[in-house]
Design a protein around this motif. Structure first.
Motif, PDB file in Angstrom:
ATOM      1  N   MET A   1      61.480  56.647  47.840  1.00  0.00           N
ATOM      2  CA  MET A   1      61.968  57.756  48.655  1.00  0.00           C
ATOM      3  C   MET A   1      63.138  58.447  47.979  1.00  0.00           C
ATOM      4  O   MET A   1      64.095  57.809  47.576  1.00  0.00           O
ATOM      5  CB  MET A   1      62.411  57.228  50.021  1.00  0.00           C
ATOM      6  CG  MET A   1      62.780  58.335  50.977  1.00  0.00           C
ATOM      7  SD  MET A   1      63.792  57.752  52.347  1.00  0.00           S
ATOM      8  CE  MET A   1      65.246  57.166  51.511  1.00  0.00           C
TER       9      MET A   1
ATOM     10  N   LEU B   1      64.704  63.750  57.051  1.00  0.00           N
ATOM     11  CA  LEU B   1      64.185  62.865  58.096  1.00  0.00           C
ATOM     12  C   LEU B   1      65.204  62.608  59.194  1.00  0.00           C
ATOM     13  O   LEU B   1      66.383  62.400  58.919  1.00  0.00           O
ATOM     14  CB  LEU B   1      63.789  61.517  57.494  1.00  0.00           C
ATOM     15  CG  LEU B   1      62.532  61.465  56.624  1.00  0.00           C
ATOM     16  CD1 LEU B   1      62.409  60.080  56.013  1.00  0.00           C
ATOM     17  CD2 LEU B   1      61.301  61.808  57.432  1.00  0.00           C
ATOM     18  N   GLU B   2      64.728  62.641  60.435  1.00  0.00           N
ATOM     19  CA  GLU B   2      65.569  62.138  61.511  1.00  0.00           C
ATOM     20  C   GLU B   2      64.759  61.139  62.321  1.00  0.00           C
ATOM     21  O   GLU B   2      63.536  61.136  62.285  1.00  0.00           O
ATOM     22  CB  GLU B   2      66.127  63.269  62.368  1.00  0.00           C
ATOM     23  CG  GLU B   2      65.154  64.308  62.820  1.00  0.00           C
ATOM     24  CD  GLU B   2      65.830  65.425  63.615  1.00  0.00           C
ATOM     25  OE1 GLU B   2      65.249  65.833  64.612  1.00  0.00           O
ATOM     26  OE2 GLU B   2      66.934  65.885  63.245  1.00  0.00           O
TER      27      GLU B   2
ATOM     28  N   HIS C   1      62.783  59.510  65.119  1.00  0.00           N
ATOM     29  CA  HIS C   1      62.035  60.136  66.214  1.00  0.00           C
ATOM     30  C   HIS C   1      61.636  59.145  67.306  1.00  0.00           C
ATOM     31  O   HIS C   1      60.638  59.327  67.988  1.00  0.00           O
ATOM     32  CB  HIS C   1      60.826  60.894  65.690  1.00  0.00           C
ATOM     33  CG  HIS C   1      59.857  60.049  64.909  1.00  0.00           C
ATOM     34  ND1 HIS C   1      60.255  59.196  63.910  1.00  0.00           N
ATOM     35  CD2 HIS C   1      58.513  59.937  64.962  1.00  0.00           C
ATOM     36  CE1 HIS C   1      59.186  58.606  63.399  1.00  0.00           C
ATOM     37  NE2 HIS C   1      58.116  59.036  64.017  1.00  0.00           N
TER      38      HIS C   1
ATOM     39  N   THR D   1      58.958  50.013  51.297  1.00  0.00           N
ATOM     40  CA  THR D   1      58.328  49.158  50.293  1.00  0.00           C
ATOM     41  C   THR D   1      57.600  50.028  49.280  1.00  0.00           C
ATOM     42  O   THR D   1      56.972  51.013  49.656  1.00  0.00           O
ATOM     43  CB  THR D   1      57.293  48.206  50.928  1.00  0.00           C
ATOM     44  OG1 THR D   1      56.514  48.963  51.854  1.00  0.00           O
ATOM     45  CG2 THR D   1      57.946  47.056  51.661  1.00  0.00           C
TER      46      THR D   1
ATOM     47  N   GLY E   1      58.662  52.174  47.468  1.00  0.00           N
ATOM     48  CA  GLY E   1      59.125  53.563  47.505  1.00  0.00           C
ATOM     49  C   GLY E   1      58.635  54.355  48.700  1.00  0.00           C
ATOM     50  O   GLY E   1      58.890  55.550  48.787  1.00  0.00           O
ATOM     51  N   ILE E   2      57.886  53.691  49.605  1.00  0.00           N
ATOM     52  CA  ILE E   2      57.344  54.413  50.761  1.00  0.00           C
ATOM     53  C   ILE E   2      57.963  53.889  52.051  1.00  0.00           C
ATOM     54  O   ILE E   2      57.744  52.739  52.420  1.00  0.00           O
ATOM     55  CB  ILE E   2      55.808  54.238  50.828  1.00  0.00           C
ATOM     56  CG1 ILE E   2      55.174  54.697  49.529  1.00  0.00           C
ATOM     57  CG2 ILE E   2      55.239  55.006  52.017  1.00  0.00           C
ATOM     58  CD1 ILE E   2      53.725  54.274  49.386  1.00  0.00           C
ATOM     59  N   PRO E   3      58.770  54.705  52.743  1.00  0.00           N
ATOM     60  CA  PRO E   3      59.302  54.255  54.020  1.00  0.00           C
ATOM     61  C   PRO E   3      58.212  54.195  55.078  1.00  0.00           C
ATOM     62  O   PRO E   3      57.382  55.103  55.152  1.00  0.00           O
ATOM     63  CB  PRO E   3      60.356  55.309  54.375  1.00  0.00           C
ATOM     64  CG  PRO E   3      60.093  56.472  53.515  1.00  0.00           C
ATOM     65  CD  PRO E   3      59.243  56.037  52.375  1.00  0.00           C
ATOM     66  N   ASN E   4      58.207  53.138  55.860  1.00  0.00           N
ATOM     67  CA  ASN E   4      57.225  52.992  56.932  1.00  0.00           C
ATOM     68  C   ASN E   4      57.867  53.428  58.237  1.00  0.00           C
ATOM     69  O   ASN E   4      58.663  52.710  58.813  1.00  0.00           O
ATOM     70  CB  ASN E   4      56.777  51.531  57.012  1.00  0.00           C
ATOM     71  CG  ASN E   4      55.761  51.323  58.107  1.00  0.00           C
ATOM     72  OD1 ASN E   4      55.485  52.225  58.893  1.00  0.00           O
ATOM     73  ND2 ASN E   4      55.203  50.133  58.164  1.00  0.00           N
ATOM     74  N   LEU E   5      57.521  54.642  58.683  1.00  0.00           N
ATOM     75  CA  LEU E   5      58.168  55.198  59.866  1.00  0.00           C
ATOM     76  C   LEU E   5      57.271  55.158  61.107  1.00  0.00           C
ATOM     77  O   LEU E   5      57.458  55.923  62.034  1.00  0.00           O
ATOM     78  CB  LEU E   5      58.608  56.640  59.583  1.00  0.00           C
ATOM     79  CG  LEU E   5      59.735  56.717  58.546  1.00  0.00           C
ATOM     80  CD1 LEU E   5      59.761  58.056  57.857  1.00  0.00           C
ATOM     81  CD2 LEU E   5      61.084  56.432  59.179  1.00  0.00           C
ATOM     82  N   LEU E   6      56.294  54.249  61.084  1.00  0.00           N
ATOM     83  CA  LEU E   6      55.442  54.108  62.267  1.00  0.00           C
ATOM     84  C   LEU E   6      56.278  53.546  63.418  1.00  0.00           C
ATOM     85  O   LEU E   6      57.094  52.656  63.218  1.00  0.00           O
ATOM     86  CB  LEU E   6      54.281  53.154  61.985  1.00  0.00           C
ATOM     87  CG  LEU E   6      53.256  53.581  60.951  1.00  0.00           C
ATOM     88  CD1 LEU E   6      52.131  52.555  60.902  1.00  0.00           C
ATOM     89  CD2 LEU E   6      52.702  54.944  61.252  1.00  0.00           C
ATOM     90  N   LEU E   7      56.027  54.080  64.609  1.00  0.00           N
ATOM     91  CA  LEU E   7      56.751  53.592  65.781  1.00  0.00           C
ATOM     92  C   LEU E   7      55.876  52.610  66.546  1.00  0.00           C
ATOM     93  O   LEU E   7      54.659  52.702  66.495  1.00  0.00           O
ATOM     94  CB  LEU E   7      57.093  54.757  66.707  1.00  0.00           C
ATOM     95  CG  LEU E   7      57.998  55.842  66.165  1.00  0.00           C
ATOM     96  CD1 LEU E   7      58.191  56.928  67.212  1.00  0.00           C
ATOM     97  CD2 LEU E   7      59.352  55.279  65.765  1.00  0.00           C
ATOM     98  N   ASN E   8      56.517  51.695  67.256  1.00  0.00           N
ATOM     99  CA  ASN E   8      55.756  50.848  68.170  1.00  0.00           C
ATOM    100  C   ASN E   8      55.420  51.654  69.410  1.00  0.00           C
ATOM    101  O   ASN E   8      56.040  52.688  69.669  1.00  0.00           O
ATOM    102  CB  ASN E   8      56.569  49.619  68.563  1.00  0.00           C
ATOM    103  CG  ASN E   8      56.890  48.766  67.364  1.00  0.00           C
ATOM    104  OD1 ASN E   8      56.115  48.736  66.415  1.00  0.00           O
ATOM    105  ND2 ASN E   8      58.039  48.113  67.405  1.00  0.00           N
TER     106      ASN E   8
ATOM    107  N   CYS F   1      57.480  55.461  71.512  1.00  0.00           N
ATOM    108  CA  CYS F   1      57.096  56.860  71.449  1.00  0.00           C
ATOM    109  C   CYS F   1      56.491  57.345  72.770  1.00  0.00           C
ATOM    110  O   CYS F   1      56.374  56.607  73.699  1.00  0.00           O
ATOM    111  CB  CYS F   1      56.109  57.083  70.316  1.00  0.00           C
ATOM    112  SG  CYS F   1      54.620  56.127  70.462  1.00  0.00           S
TER     113      CYS F   1
END
Lengths: 123, 295
Positions: free
Chosen positions: A1, A9-10, A12, A110, A112-119, A123
């Motif tokens: 990243m 990015l903020e 969410h 991980t 270089g890729i941020p994992n921004l999935l929400l539970n 959301c």
């Protein structure tokens, strides 16, 4: 990243009000060379949150960014533009995490890729 | 994408469907790669960035293995790619794409600062959002979440182009209406509408507030006539024949209003604004009720 992406990015998560900027926890960083393009830097500058970029760069020990930027510096200060370019586009966080400033929720980075999935409850 | 059985989004959620094997296809299969490039080139055409040679910051929604992103890089633009499948993102990393990647579910919103991006493209991703994978997911809400956050993060005057495979007209309509409710203008451009194979849908969304910009023209085969561009205001919204109804109708209190013409006008307006509950225009529209007190 790259820090460019970090600057955009903020957090969410639903209901979070203090969502910017993410704190960066860097375990591994890499320098990925990328073509120097002053036009892009000049275009991007007004859109960036300079304070967030400067603070994050300081935390990651990236040197050469001034507290504030003037018109002249953007126009012709080669050494400043190089440092700006380096911080914005060349430094990449490979392993680590992004941390929500309000809730402290960790989003792991991980390869270089941020994992921004929400539970589902977020959301 | 002919029969509904061919639709991968019916078999598994995107993060499951695009596993390592499927992701590998996007780097080894030259047919897939060619199609992706063509779709991206057309999407860029519809995006209509000003041709001043300036590098711009774009979004690639559902970037997958970064094939579409490569086209953006070739044109000198910088991009950020979002995708839900880790396998695809890892392939993108291996290929050393220039853009920065994030793993994100588009239906959860983009989470980007306002006004930062100069445009967004999305190739063959939107139809994935139209399926609920769990009982908590509501496709409409997920689409709304995506379009709301997209509208926010685009600079004013910027566009977003989604190449998509809608299942049917109802789905295309649902997607378009949701986008309009988030503040976008625009509609669906259908390239090669007569050919079932070459037919391609592009949802072109515009953020500009000044005036109503024209939707771009669809491509067509040279020997086949007729271009099909359906805008939100067209087709159904057109008024039926006007003649003959001017005389009767209208109440005593509002002599000029509330005739058949007035009702048709109001209904057209509601359709234009994206309401789905408008009754169709028929010969009964605006007719007086029978006096029921006689029965």
């Amino acid at each position: 990243m790259k820090l460019l992406t970090h600057n955009m990015l903020e957090c969410h998560i639903k209901g979070v009000t203090n969502k910017y900027p993410f704190k960066v926890e860097a375990e591994e960083m890499e320098n990925c060379e990328c073509e120097f393009n002053p036009d892009f830097l000049r275009r991007m500058y007004p859109k960036l949150d300079w304070k967030a970029l400067k603070e994050t760069a300081d935390e990651l020990k990236i040197e050469g960014l001034p507290e504030s930027v003037s018109e002249e510096m953007l126009k012709g200060d080669e050494s400043f533009l190089r440092a700006f370019h380096h911080a914005l586009l060349e430094v990449e966080v490979q392993e680590g995490a992004l941390i929500c400033p309000e809730t402290g929720r960790r989003f792991p980075i991980t390869k270089g890729i941020p994992n921004l999935l929400l539970n589902e409850d977020e959301c | 994408m002919g029969r509904s059985g061919d639709r991968p989004e019916h078999t598994a959620p995107p993060d499951v469907f695009y596993d390592d094997v499927e992701a590998r296809k996007y780097t080894t299969n030259s047919r897939i790669m060619n199609i992706q490039t063509q779709l991206t080139e057309r999407a860029m055409e519809l995006l209509a960035l000003p041709e001043d040679g300036q590098p711009r910051l774009l979004l690639d929604l559902g970037c997958g293995s970064g094939l579409s992103g490569e086209t953006l890089t070739e044109r000198g633009h910088y991009w950020t790619g979002f995708d839900i499948s880790m396998s695809m993102l890892e392939v993108a990393k291996e290929r050393e794409t220039e853009g920065d990647l994030c793993r994100k579910d588009l239906g959860q919103g983009l989470g980007l600062r306002p006004g930062c991006y100069d445009g967004a493209i999305s190739i063959s991703a939107l139809q994935w959002l139209c399926n609920a994978e769990t009982s908590q997911q509501n496709p409409k809400l997920r689409l709304k979440c995506l379009f709301d956050s997209l509208y926010k993060c685009l600079a004013r005057g910027a566009r977003a182009v989604f190449q998509m495979y809608p299942e049917n007209a109802v789905q295309a309509e649902m997607i378009t209406v949701t986008a309009m409710k988030s503040g976008f203008t625009g509609g669906v451009v259908v390239d090669f509408p007569q050919s079932s194979k070459a037919k391609k849908h592009y949802l072109v969304l515009m953020t500009s507030s000044a005036g109503v910009p024209q939707l771009p023209q669809a491509l067509e085969d040279e020997h086949m006539g007729q271009v099909k561009v359906y805008e939100r205001t067209s087709a159904k919204g057109k008024r039926r024949k006007d003649g003959g109804h001017g005389g009767h109708g209208g109440s005593k209190r509002h002599p000029q209003a509330k005739g058949r013409d007035w009702i048709l006008k109001k209904k057209a307006l509601r359709r234009k604004r994206g309401y789905m509950d408008v009754q169709p225009d028929t010969k009964y529209t605006g007719r007086k009720r029978r006096n029921l007190s006689n029965f």
